[in-house]
Design an enzyme around this catalytic site. Structure first.
Site, PDB file in Angstrom:
ATOM      1  N   ARG A  30      -4.039 -10.094   4.403  1.00 29.76           N
ATOM      2  CA  ARG A  30      -4.380 -10.091   2.963  1.00 29.76           C
ATOM      3  C   ARG A  30      -3.147  -9.593   2.222  1.00 29.76           C
ATOM      4  O   ARG A  30      -2.751  -8.443   2.388  1.00 29.76           O
ATOM      5  CB  ARG A  30      -5.587  -9.172   2.748  1.00 29.76           C
ATOM      6  N   LYS A  84       0.818  -1.229   0.000  1.00 27.90           N
ATOM      7  CA  LYS A  84       0.000   0.000   0.000  1.00 27.90           C
ATOM      8  C   LYS A  84       0.845   1.269   0.000  1.00 27.90           C
ATOM      9  O   LYS A  84       2.021   1.264   0.359  1.00 27.90           O
ATOM     10  CB  LYS A  84      -0.969  -0.036   1.179  1.00 27.90           C
TER      11      LYS A  84
END
Ligand code: HH2
Length: 274
Positions: free
Chosen positions: A254, A220
């Protein structure tokens, strides 16, 4: 402790790895690589071979600024992948905000639905309530097209926590048992770097809400801000973030980089066995 995922009961005594399969042209880190069915399936099988405990299939990017995808297009991307992979043994999650697709994906064999919109769309809980599928309720402030413009919180931990408590209550009242529920603070979804770091530091405060705790930090932007690296070069930072998340109470991570995460978690597990 276990997560009930359709017919499957997943033990939560060790952290589980959810491998990401993005069947999209525009996902922020792997957009366009797996848009062809065969490429998506090869990638999915590779992630399973590397040790993924479950797969999350997504047909719509939720990256900041992403354009929405029609139901027909999302269905066309996701359902063939679910149909080819769902064999009753591997938990298959579908990452969607659309109640119609939730229902169709579960009918096609998915055993979990992951909704970044937290099942706030009309009919979302009802679409899967009677199915036995697990659900992942994520927190997002705003919507993908604008969520990173100017995220604001008075107290990010309390506000995200209150939201998840309320959504879990709503899910239970819609007939979804607690052992089917996963919660996720939604790293990067309407949050600055400082908000994300505060949530990661305080992740343990989310462990008593009454759902298995999932963290999605993989590749991210927050990791790009810390390291100065592009998404494909954020593997080491992603592994570090997954380890911190697990040490702070995450039960599912995840991730895009399953093999690297698996090895890191094996080390953590070996140290914990005392
Ligand atoms: N992050 C993304 C997508 N779905 N679901 C949950 N529960 N938690 C997350 O943190 C999360 C999520 C974004 O990552 P990715 O799928 O790789 O990108 P894109 O949305 O661009 O397809």
């Amino acid at each position: 402790m276990f997560l009930s995922c359709g017919q499957l009961k997943l033990s939560l005594t060790r952290p589980l790895i959810m491998g990401v399969v993005n069947v999209t042209p525009d996902s922020f880190s792997d957009g366009g690589k797996y848009i062809e069915l065969q490429h998506a399936l090869t990638h999915a099988r590779q992630l399973l071979a590397e040790g993924a405990d479950m797969l999350d299939i997504g047909g719509e990017s939720t990256r900041p600024g992403a354009a929405p995808v029609s139901l027909d297009e999302e269905r066309r991307r996701v359902l063939p992948v679910v149909e080819a992979l769902a064999d009753g043994a591997i938990p298959i999650s579908v990452d969607t905000q659309k109640p119609e697709l939730m229902h169709e994906a579960v009918a096609a064999g998915a055993s979990m639905v992951n909704d970044v919109f937290g099942f706030r769309a009309a009919g979302a809980f009802e679409a899967i309530a009677s199915s036995g599928a697990a659900i992942c309720i994520m927190h997002m402030q705003g919507e993908p097209h604008s969520m990173q413009h100017n995220p604001q919180y008075t107290n990010v931990v309390e506000e995200v926590r209150d939201y998840l408590v309320e959504r879990v209550r709503a899910a239970v009242s819609a007939g979804i048992a607690r052992e089917r529920i996963v919660i996720d603070p939604g790293f990067g979804f309407g949050k600055t770097l400082e908000h994300n770091l505060t949530l990661l530091r305080n992740l343990r405060k989310f462990t008593d809400i009454g759902g298995a705790l999932l963290a999605g930090l993989s590749r991210k932007t927050m990791l790009g801000k810390i390291t100065g690296r592009d998404p494909a070069e954020r593997v080491f930072a992603s592994v570090a973030a997954a380890l911190v998340a697990v040490q702070n109470g995450a039960q599912i991570v995840r991730v895009h980089d399953v093999a690297a995460t698996r090895d890191a978690l094996a080390v953590l597990d070996a140290v914990a066995q005392n």
